[in-house]
Design a protein around this motif. Structure first.
Motif, PDB file in Angstrom:
ATOM      1  N   THR B 250     -19.971  92.385 -41.942  1.00  0.00           N
ATOM      2  CA  THR B 250     -19.178  91.511 -41.091  1.00  0.00           C
ATOM      3  C   THR B 250     -17.691  91.845 -41.085  1.00  0.00           C
ATOM      4  O   THR B 250     -16.956  91.329 -40.262  1.00  0.00           O
ATOM      5  CB  THR B 250     -19.333  90.051 -41.540  1.00  0.00           C
ATOM      6  N   VAL B 253     -14.821  94.973 -38.449  1.00  0.00           N
ATOM      7  CA  VAL B 253     -14.250  94.778 -37.112  1.00  0.00           C
ATOM      8  C   VAL B 253     -13.254  95.874 -36.765  1.00  0.00           C
ATOM      9  O   VAL B 253     -13.286  96.446 -35.669  1.00  0.00           O
ATOM     10  CB  VAL B 253     -13.508  93.427 -37.062  1.00  0.00           C
ATOM     11  N   VAL B 254     -12.371  96.152 -37.733  1.00  0.00           N
ATOM     12  CA  VAL B 254     -11.277  97.065 -37.444  1.00  0.00           C
ATOM     13  C   VAL B 254     -11.803  98.467 -37.167  1.00  0.00           C
ATOM     14  O   VAL B 254     -11.446  99.097 -36.168  1.00  0.00           O
ATOM     15  CB  VAL B 254     -10.301  97.109 -38.632  1.00  0.00           C
ATOM     16  N   SER B 257     -13.377  98.700 -33.898  1.00  0.00           N
ATOM     17  CA  SER B 257     -12.419  98.709 -32.788  1.00  0.00           C
ATOM     18  C   SER B 257     -11.745 100.062 -32.659  1.00  0.00           C
ATOM     19  O   SER B 257     -11.533 100.548 -31.552  1.00  0.00           O
ATOM     20  CB  SER B 257     -11.333  97.661 -32.991  1.00  0.00           C
ATOM     21  N   TYR B 264     -21.438  94.707 -34.350  1.00  0.00           N
ATOM     22  CA  TYR B 264     -21.277  93.261 -34.463  1.00  0.00           C
ATOM     23  C   TYR B 264     -19.801  92.844 -34.490  1.00  0.00           C
ATOM     24  O   TYR B 264     -19.401  91.882 -33.843  1.00  0.00           O
ATOM     25  CB  TYR B 264     -21.993  92.813 -35.732  1.00  0.00           C
ATOM     26  N   GLY B 265     -18.984  93.590 -35.252  1.00  0.00           N
ATOM     27  CA  GLY B 265     -17.588  93.214 -35.424  1.00  0.00           C
ATOM     28  C   GLY B 265     -16.822  93.237 -34.119  1.00  0.00           C
ATOM     29  O   GLY B 265     -16.083  92.303 -33.797  1.00  0.00           O
ATOM     30  N   MET B 268     -17.805  90.409 -31.952  1.00  0.00           N
ATOM     31  CA  MET B 268     -17.178  89.159 -32.358  1.00  0.00           C
ATOM     32  C   MET B 268     -15.724  89.098 -31.904  1.00  0.00           C
ATOM     33  O   MET B 268     -15.240  88.055 -31.480  1.00  0.00           O
ATOM     34  CB  MET B 268     -17.242  88.997 -33.878  1.00  0.00           C
ATOM     35  N   LEU B 269     -15.029  90.234 -31.998  1.00  0.00           N
ATOM     36  CA  LEU B 269     -13.626  90.257 -31.570  1.00  0.00           C
ATOM     37  C   LEU B 269     -13.534  89.952 -30.082  1.00  0.00           C
ATOM     38  O   LEU B 269     -12.741  89.118 -29.641  1.00  0.00           O
ATOM     39  CB  LEU B 269     -13.003  91.620 -31.876  1.00  0.00           C
ATOM     40  N   ALA B 272     -14.258  86.393 -29.455  1.00  0.00           N
ATOM     41  CA  ALA B 272     -13.163  85.514 -29.852  1.00  0.00           C
ATOM     42  C   ALA B 272     -12.028  85.574 -28.832  1.00  0.00           C
ATOM     43  O   ALA B 272     -11.449  84.551 -28.470  1.00  0.00           O
ATOM     44  CB  ALA B 272     -12.650  85.905 -31.235  1.00  0.00           C
ATOM     45  N   VAL B 284     -21.068  83.627 -36.178  1.00  0.00           N
ATOM     46  CA  VAL B 284     -20.599  83.048 -37.437  1.00  0.00           C
ATOM     47  C   VAL B 284     -21.782  82.662 -38.321  1.00  0.00           C
ATOM     48  O   VAL B 284     -21.777  82.892 -39.533  1.00  0.00           O
ATOM     49  CB  VAL B 284     -19.701  81.821 -37.181  1.00  0.00           C
ATOM     50  N   ALA B 287     -22.949  85.639 -39.998  1.00  0.00           N
ATOM     51  CA  ALA B 287     -22.032  85.982 -41.081  1.00  0.00           C
ATOM     52  C   ALA B 287     -22.282  85.114 -42.309  1.00  0.00           C
ATOM     53  O   ALA B 287     -22.278  85.607 -43.443  1.00  0.00           O
ATOM     54  CB  ALA B 287     -20.590  85.830 -40.608  1.00  0.00           C
TER      55      ALA B 287
END
Lengths: 296, 311
Positions: B250, B253-254, B257, B264-265, B268-269, B272, B284, B287
């Motif tokens: 989880t 994300v970075v 990107s 998944y990350g 989610m970004l 959001a 969530v 997660a």
């Protein structure tokens, strides 16, 4: 009346001398660890850059110099070059240092304060207080922090204050865990028993007897958290949920330019190097402090 | 044993209910309500009001939450506004991709950090130890996006050996070569931390009396490390290593990107940023399951390794 005031002044002066002396000794101790000195050096460099930003930069951080777009590479006019919209990278770095070095310390200080309160309460009172605080902290610690930031900042909106509040809430459990551990150890000591015997209140014992003696690990942990908070602020900027543009922040600078890396790599490399160096500074200082603490 | 598992399952369920309610309340009760988000900024207030009535959004929060949980349990995860498809159609695919990334990275992180951590902690203060500690500290200090930029500028821009994006679509570059950089960034960033943890645990173990006894009775140093120190030194790190699963699933994300990895990350970004409520809520919950699940797993693993604790 006059007499009384002189006595008071003398006492406070002596106390202050002791305080200065103690810190001078601690700083001298710091000099024994090269790791800590390198870390401190890096941090002080960026603090100086942040404070002196208007003096050491030529261009305002948000001014576009379209003439420079012909050659964005570092040159005599723009020491570190310009970004894709002709903004001076050195100016943006220097002013960006101001953002990082105000938001990160405030957020960390908040986390330390909250963590100390929670940790002391859990470690001193034990029982249900302990169970509840520890459980909640465990949940926050195990939860993917970045997802939490994303939800909160996407629903509430990103501002410096929100970032500080969220960081405070999310990082406090780390401090609380450390403080709780120290507190449970220290509360069994004789001087705590003596204070209890004197009839001191729980608050007094926690703040005046236990906290000062848990100082070492808290300082090290706070230093580590400063590093990670800096990373967090950079990451939020990079993901586009950090401080609103156009004010410079290091993560945002990378976000704007890393798509153009094959043409102008310096635009993203320079802010990346800046943020990495600052975090390395905090972490080296933490490693050094821990070494010094272990020695005595 | 069963009592222990039952207790933890209850804990998992309680945590999930609490978290899902908080997220539900947070996303649905904030300014810019669901109907407004669906219709966009240019819809008139009447349109928004009528849609709100149609979607029955004017009912109390608790009632809607209960209905939402009912739908979840029936397998209806809602409709994603961002991707314009049911959440079911997108989330599993993305989780699979992230799972792949996490699994590959995990296979590198565990053996590498164990090797380096034990090597460093074996002789505290030696040159090897100093080098590994400093290296680990520096690696853990470089944010993932910076690490991504550094590695990409070397291997993509300068040497041209690897692709700069990992979209998992085989084209000019094979999927395997696309995975190299994302995995490398995750491994380097996460390893710095895990190595320091294993090192600390190893140092602590090496100071125990039984290690001293083994050394003093003339046992070969290798045998002392492999036979006496290793298993005891691995006790605490097992929990830490297992907790990395949460980060890997989880927290990437970075990395996703940076390399446009369809995981998944990044989902989610985007959810959001787009205020895609249905997707955020399910994401969530996933997660939370991963986080609490690995926590329980770590606890179990610790208890199994340590014979002094009985379930």
């Amino acid at each position: 009346m006059a007499m009384q005031s002189t006595v008071e002044t003398a006492v406070t002066l002596r106390a202050r001398d002791g305080f200065v002396e103690r810190w001078a000794k601690r700083l001298a101790l710091l000099r024994e660890s090269p790791t800590a000195m390198v870390g401190l050096g890096i941090i002080l460099f960026w603090v100086a850059v942040a404070i002196l930003a208007p003096v050491i930069t030529v261009y305002p951080p948000n001014a576009n110099d379209y003439a420079a777009l012909a050659n964005t590479k570092p040159s005599a006019a723009h020491w570190l070059g310009t970004d894709h919209t002709g903004r001076d990278i050195w100016s943006r770095l220097a002013y960006g240092a101001r953002t990082v070095l105000t938001v990160a310390p405030i957020a960390t200080a908040g986390a330390v304060a909250l963590g100390i309160i929670l940790g002391l309460a859990a470690g001193y009172y034990r029982g249900w207080t302990d169970v509840i605080i520890t459980r909640v902290c465990d949940i926050i610690l195990s939860f993917p922090v970045i997802i939490l930031y994303m939800i909160i900042l996407a629903t509430v909106g990103a501002s410096a204050l929100n970032i500080i509040l969220v960081v405070t809430g999310v990082k406090a459990p780390y401090i609380a865990r450390i403080v709780r551990g120290c507190c449970m150890d220290i509360r069994e000591r004789e001087y705590v028993a003596a204070a209890r015997m004197r009839g001191e209140s729980g608050q007094f014992i926690m703040l005046m007897e236990i906290l000062p003696n848990a100082r070492g690990p808290i300082i090290v942990e706070a230093c580590l958290r400063m590093g990670y908070t800096t990373i967090t602020i950079g990451v939020l900027g990079f993901l586009g949920i950090g401080l609103p543009p156009p004010d410079p922040d290091w993560g945002g600078m990378v976000k704007d330019t890393y798509g153009m890396m094959s043409v102008w790599p310096h635009m993203s490399l320079i802010p990346c190097a800046a943020i990495s160096s600052l975090v390395i500074g905090f972490n080296l200082l933490a490693v050094g402090l821990r070494e010094i603490g272990l020695r005595d | 044993m069963w009592r222990y598992i039952l207790k933890n399952l209850t804990y998992l369920i309680v945590t999930m209910v609490a978290t899902s309610f908080i997220v539900f309340a947070l996303t649905e009760a904030t300014p810019g309500d669901v109907a407004r988000k669906l219709l966009g900024a240019y819809a008139t207030q009447e349109q928004v009001d009528s849609l709100r009535k149609e979607m029955r959004l004017d009912r109390p929060l608790l009632e809607r939450y209960v209905e939402y949980v009912g739908n979840l349990l029936a397998g209806d995860l809602g409709y994603s506004l961002r991707y314009k498809t049911p959440v079911n159609d997108i989330i599993w695919d993305r989780l699979k991709n992230t799972g792949l990334l996490a699994a590959v990275a995990f296979c590198f992180i565990v053996p590498l950090s164990m090797l380096l951590g034990v090597l460093a902690g074996m002789r505290e203060g030696s040159k090897t130890d100093r080098a590994i500690l400093l290296g680990g500290t520096v690696l853990a200090s470089v944010p993932e996006f910076a690490m991504g930029v550094f590695l990409a500028s070397i291997f993509v821009v300068w040497l041209g050996w690897l692709p700069g994006t990992a979209t998992l679509v085989p084209g000019e570059w094979s999927v395997a070569s696309q995975m190299v950089l994302p995995v490398a960034v995750i491994v380097l960033f996460d390893m710095g931390y895990v190595v320091c943890m294993i090192r600390a645990s190893m140092i602590e173990t090496m100071q125990r009396p039984y290690i001293r006894t083994a050394v003093l009775k003339g046992m070969a140093y290798r045998q002392v490390i492999l036979g006496h120190a290793l298993r005891n030194a691995m006790l605490n790190p097992v929990t830490i290593i297992l907790l990395q699963i949460t980060y890997l699933v989880t927290g990437v994300v970075v990395v996703e990107s940076v390399f446009a990895y369809p995981g998944y990350g990044r989902m989610m970004l985007e959810a959001a940023l787009f205020k895609d409520i249905a997707l955020i809520e399910v994401g969530v919950l996933v997660a939370v399951v991963v986080a609490v699940g690995t926590q329980i797993l770590g606890d179990l693993g610790y208890r199994m390794l340590d014979p002094r604790i009985r379930l």
